[in-house]
Design a protein around this motif. Structure first.
Motif, PDB file in Angstrom:
ATOM      1  N   ARG A 198       0.633  -1.233  -0.029  1.00 10.80           N
ATOM      2  CA  ARG A 198       0.120  -0.071   0.023  1.00 10.80           C
ATOM      3  C   ARG A 198       1.030   1.275  -0.044  1.00 10.80           C
ATOM      4  O   ARG A 198       0.468   2.177  -0.738  1.00 10.80           O
ATOM      5  N   ARG A 199       1.964   1.172   0.750  1.00 15.25           N
ATOM      6  CA  ARG A 199       2.795   2.490   0.908  1.00 15.25           C
ATOM      7  C   ARG A 199       3.484   2.604  -0.673  1.00 15.25           C
ATOM      8  O   ARG A 199       3.521   3.566  -0.969  1.00 15.25           O
ATOM      9  N   ALA A 200       3.948   1.423  -1.319  1.00 17.55           N
ATOM     10  CA  ALA A 200       4.482   1.462  -2.455  1.00 17.55           C
ATOM     11  C   ALA A 200       3.493   2.123  -3.481  1.00 17.55           C
ATOM     12  O   ALA A 200       3.772   2.942  -4.365  1.00 17.55           O
ATOM     13  N   VAL A 201       2.199   1.676  -3.389  1.00 18.24           N
ATOM     14  CA  VAL A 201       1.291   2.254  -4.457  1.00 18.24           C
ATOM     15  C   VAL A 201       0.909   3.667  -4.091  1.00 18.24           C
ATOM     16  O   VAL A 201       1.010   4.551  -5.142  1.00 18.24           O
ATOM     17  N   GLU A 202       1.069   4.321  -3.031  1.00 17.20           N
ATOM     18  CA  GLU A 202       0.839   5.715  -2.528  1.00 17.20           C
ATOM     19  C   GLU A 202       2.024   6.299  -3.117  1.00 17.20           C
ATOM     20  O   GLU A 202       1.972   7.357  -3.846  1.00 17.20           O
ATOM     21  N   VAL A 203       3.297   6.038  -2.894  1.00 17.97           N
ATOM     22  CA  VAL A 203       4.451   6.563  -3.502  1.00 17.97           C
ATOM     23  C   VAL A 203       4.466   6.701  -5.104  1.00 17.97           C
ATOM     24  O   VAL A 203       5.032   7.691  -5.569  1.00 17.97           O
ATOM     25  N   ALA A 204       4.073   5.495  -5.467  1.00 17.74           N
ATOM     26  CA  ALA A 204       4.147   5.503  -7.051  1.00 17.74           C
ATOM     27  C   ALA A 204       3.300   6.698  -7.663  1.00 17.74           C
ATOM     28  O   ALA A 204       3.392   7.240  -8.533  1.00 17.74           O
ATOM     29  N   ALA A 205       1.990   6.713  -6.887  1.00 15.70           N
ATOM     30  CA  ALA A 205       0.985   7.649  -7.394  1.00 15.70           C
ATOM     31  C   ALA A 205       1.362   9.132  -7.250  1.00 15.70           C
ATOM     32  O   ALA A 205       1.324  10.009  -8.075  1.00 15.70           O
ATOM     33  N   GLY A 218      -3.206 -14.442  -5.915  1.00 14.56           N
ATOM     34  CA  GLY A 218      -4.419 -14.125  -4.895  1.00 14.56           C
ATOM     35  C   GLY A 218      -3.787 -13.216  -3.858  1.00 14.56           C
ATOM     36  O   GLY A 218      -4.657 -13.291  -2.659  1.00 14.56           O
ATOM     37  N   ALA A 219      -2.557 -12.687  -3.835  1.00 12.95           N
ATOM     38  CA  ALA A 219      -1.698 -11.848  -2.974  1.00 12.95           C
ATOM     39  C   ALA A 219      -2.402 -10.398  -2.925  1.00 12.95           C
ATOM     40  O   ALA A 219      -2.317  -9.674  -1.746  1.00 12.95           O
ATOM     41  N   GLY A 220      -3.018  -9.910  -4.003  1.00 11.54           N
ATOM     42  CA  GLY A 220      -3.762  -8.835  -4.115  1.00 11.54           C
ATOM     43  C   GLY A 220      -2.962  -7.823  -5.101  1.00 11.54           C
ATOM     44  O   GLY A 220      -3.408  -6.419  -5.068  1.00 11.54           O
ATOM     45  N   LYS A 221      -2.129  -8.463  -5.897  1.00 10.53           N
ATOM     46  CA  LYS A 221      -1.233  -7.482  -6.885  1.00 10.53           C
ATOM     47  C   LYS A 221      -2.212  -6.586  -7.780  1.00 10.53           C
ATOM     48  O   LYS A 221      -2.189  -5.385  -7.985  1.00 10.53           O
ATOM     49  N   THR A 222      -3.157  -7.420  -8.561  1.00 13.63           N
ATOM     50  CA  THR A 222      -3.969  -6.846  -9.348  1.00 13.63           C
ATOM     51  C   THR A 222      -4.938  -5.765  -8.660  1.00 13.63           C
ATOM     52  O   THR A 222      -5.386  -4.677  -9.326  1.00 13.63           O
ATOM     53  N   MET A 223      -5.656  -6.288  -7.610  1.00 15.65           N
ATOM     54  CA  MET A 223      -6.515  -5.352  -6.783  1.00 15.65           C
ATOM     55  C   MET A 223      -5.841  -3.968  -6.554  1.00 15.65           C
ATOM     56  O   MET A 223      -6.512  -3.005  -6.288  1.00 15.65           O
ATOM     57  N   LEU A 224      -4.374  -4.065  -6.013  1.00 17.56           N
ATOM     58  CA  LEU A 224      -3.883  -2.881  -5.695  1.00 17.56           C
ATOM     59  C   LEU A 224      -3.389  -1.893  -6.976  1.00 17.56           C
ATOM     60  O   LEU A 224      -3.841  -0.786  -7.078  1.00 17.56           O
ATOM     61  N   ALA A 225      -3.120  -2.652  -7.983  1.00 21.84           N
ATOM     62  CA  ALA A 225      -2.982  -1.794  -9.312  1.00 21.84           C
ATOM     63  C   ALA A 225      -4.180  -1.312  -9.900  1.00 21.84           C
ATOM     64  O   ALA A 225      -4.046  -0.031 -10.391  1.00 21.84           O
ATOM     65  N   ARG A 226      -5.225  -1.777  -9.744  1.00 23.25           N
ATOM     66  CA  ARG A 226      -6.589  -1.218 -10.316  1.00 23.25           C
ATOM     67  C   ARG A 226      -6.838  -0.062  -9.411  1.00 23.25           C
ATOM     68  O   ARG A 226      -7.916   0.697  -9.700  1.00 23.25           O
ATOM     69  N   ARG A 227      -6.434   0.037  -8.081  1.00 24.84           N
ATOM     70  CA  ARG A 227      -7.007   1.064  -7.430  1.00 24.84           C
ATOM     71  C   ARG A 227      -6.074   2.423  -7.245  1.00 24.84           C
ATOM     72  O   ARG A 227      -6.271   3.132  -6.893  1.00 24.84           O
ATOM     73  N   LEU A 228      -4.859   1.926  -7.985  1.00 23.77           N
ATOM     74  CA  LEU A 228      -3.949   3.117  -7.788  1.00 23.77           C
ATOM     75  C   LEU A 228      -4.469   4.247  -8.887  1.00 23.77           C
ATOM     76  O   LEU A 228      -4.192   5.751  -8.388  1.00 23.77           O
ATOM     77  N   VAL A 229      -4.991   3.862 -10.055  1.00 20.21           N
ATOM     78  CA  VAL A 229      -5.463   5.083 -10.789  1.00 20.21           C
ATOM     79  C   VAL A 229      -6.571   6.141 -10.143  1.00 20.21           C
ATOM     80  O   VAL A 229      -6.501   7.240 -10.483  1.00 20.21           O
TER      81      VAL A 229
END
Length: 505
Positions: A198-205, A218-229
């Motif tokens: 989650r921290r990495a997604v926030e920093v990336a955005a 099933g770890a949530g990689k796609t779920m995280l990526a689709r929420r970044l935008v």
């Protein structure tokens, strides 16, 4: 007899002004189009003639030659039909020649004389800066988005002929269509656990830093990526114009006016180099990296993409544009996007669990080697994502919402804009030296890693940019100190050593 009308043609994502010249002379009846037309332009001979006759107007029974100037630029698409028709009507004196002056005509003609919109209306209208533009009703609002200018609409060729002949006024523009309800934005709060990811997604955005997530299914990689935008702020008018021009040139459906929300593009892993980068055999079209301009390009199952396709992104990732040269010509497309990728640690996805993984050490190593070192070096953030613990999933404790994290991202980007860049990932070396001093302790750590080959020159620059983003998210003065340097380095883990045993490396 000679007459001319003005239109525009699409070259890449840019409009180029075209003068449609028509000459009528004695000879056997014919209609010839010259000036490097493509197949759609050549077929206009039959469309234009049928539309003129269906509109109750006369077609000359003489030799008609139509030239598309400048002759050295290839002309494509059916959007030149309307200009061809009015030029023929002017040369046969069915319309006064002076009625065409100061105007440009964009539209495809149906056999019954109906005027339709075409591909690339926004860049085409943008190229016709000093003229009033006549378009189909469906293109009106997009034409207005190109900037202040006179835009007229017509439904049929006969209606346009009546207006230009002075027998009728310009039709009223269509009303603003009802705005569709905004699509719901996936909430980052739905992600359970995963504090590092989650921290990495926030920093990336916040900083525009490219992100690679590696972990089991099933770890949530796609779920995280689709929420970044959803964390990204709305585009400025300049960036919205750039993104909408690309989407309009590609023929994608567009909202009323400019596309102000960053897009998420997620091509399948079987995509070819042409599909991802751009190109084509009959016309040069933008690829996925350009369609994701000022948005997010999500490559799921990164390890399944062909290595040659992935390596073709290396130069656009560095420069923010892609230059394509073909026999048809050369085009430069914008490609300033945020790359987010996800992949499994091995072909079966269970690396790190000896009781479940079916892959040999050699198979894991070969799988990770599908990503070249130079491509990996362009990922500022590389994190490992593990499956949440059972208690975390069952308790369902939600994290911070998209609204909360998005506010921090918007504030961080505003601080970056104060340095003259859209995101910290675009900072130059001179800007880093001016805005981000390095403390003595951080300098010693960086020197050690550079000496051991753990960081490249590019990696050093990227790490300093990530530190700037960490400072902006916390609202602190930018400085590369030991604490934030360690966090930035932790977010840049070595993917190649995550799951491959030492004996296999």
């Amino acid at each position: 007899m000679l007459a001319a009308a003005t239109a525009a043609t699409l070259v890449g994502v840019d409009g180029h002004v075209v003068t449609v010249e028509v000459h009528v002379s004695n000879g056997l009846p014919s209609f010839t189009i010259v000036g490097l037309p493509d197949a759609a332009c050549r077929e206009a001979r039959d469309r234009v003639r049928a539309a003129v006759l269906s509109s109750g107007l006369d077609w000359p029974d003489r030799r008609v030659t139509l030239n598309l100037a400048p002759s050295g630029v290839r002309k494509g698409g059916a959007v030149l039909d309307l200009a061809m028709a009015v030029a023929v009507l002017a040369v046969t004196e069915q319309l006064p020649a002076e009625s065409l002056r100061g105007k440009a005509f964009l539209g495809e003609l149906g056999l019954d004389g109906v005027v339709r919109g075409g591909v690339g209306v926004l860049p085409l209208v943008d190229a016709l800066r000093d003229r009033a533009v006549v378009v189909a009703s469906e293109s009106y609002h997009l034409a207005l988005a190109a900037g202040p200018r006179d835009v007229h609409v017509v439904q049929t060729l006969g209606q346009l002929a009546s207006v230009l002949a002075g027998r009728a006024p310009w039709p009223d523009p269509p009303p603003d269509p009802p705005q569709p309800p905004a699509a719901p934005v996936p909430d980052l709060g739905d992600v359970i656990g995963q504090p590092l990811a989650r921290r990495a997604v926030e920093v990336a955005a916040a900083g525009g830093h490219h992100l690679l997530m590696l972990g089991p299914p099933g770890a949530g990689k796609t779920m995280l990526a689709r929420r970044l935008v959803g964390l990204l702020p709305e585009l400025s008018r300049q960036f919205a114009m750039e993104a909408t021009r690309v989407q309009s040139a590609a023929g994608l459906p567009l909202p009323t006016g400019l596309a102000t929300r960053p897009v998420l593009r997620s091509p399948h892993h079987t995509a070819t180099v042409t599909a991802l980068i751009g190109g084509g055999s009959t016309a040069i079209r933008p690829g996925e990296i350009s369609l994701a301009h000022r948005g997010v390009l999500f490559l799921d199952e990164l390890g399944e993409f062909a290595p040659s396709v992935l390596d073709a992104m290396r130069q656009p990732l560095e420069e923010g544009v892609v230059r394509i040269s073909r026999a048809l010509g050369a085009c430069t497309f914008p490609a300033r996007f945020l790359l987010v990728a996800a992949m499994n640690p091995c072909p079966c996805g269970q690396a790190g669990r000896p009781d479940s993984c079916r892959c040999s050490d050699h198979a894991r190593l070969r799988y990770l080697r599908r990503l070249s070192g130079p491509l990996l070096d362009r990922f500022d953030l590389r994190v490992q994502v593990q499956r949440p613990e059972p208690d975390q999933l069952l308790d369902g404790a939600r994290g911070e919402s998209t609204e909360t994290v998005g506010a921090r991202v918007t504030a961080a980007r505003a601080r970056a804009a104060g340095r003259g860049v859209a995101t910290n990932a675009e900072l130059t070396h001179e800007q880093l030296e001016r805005h981000a001093p390095i403390t003595a302790a951080a300098r010693r750590e960086l020197r050690t890693r550079l000496a051991k080959g753990l960081l490249s020159g590019r990696g050093l620059h990227r790490v300093r940019c990530v530190v700037m983003t960490l400072c902006d998210l916390d609202g602190d003065d930018p400085v590369v100190d030991a604490e934030r340097l360690n966090e930035a380095l932790a977010l840049r883990a070595s993917v190649g050593s995550l799951h491959v045993p030492a004996a296999a490396r």
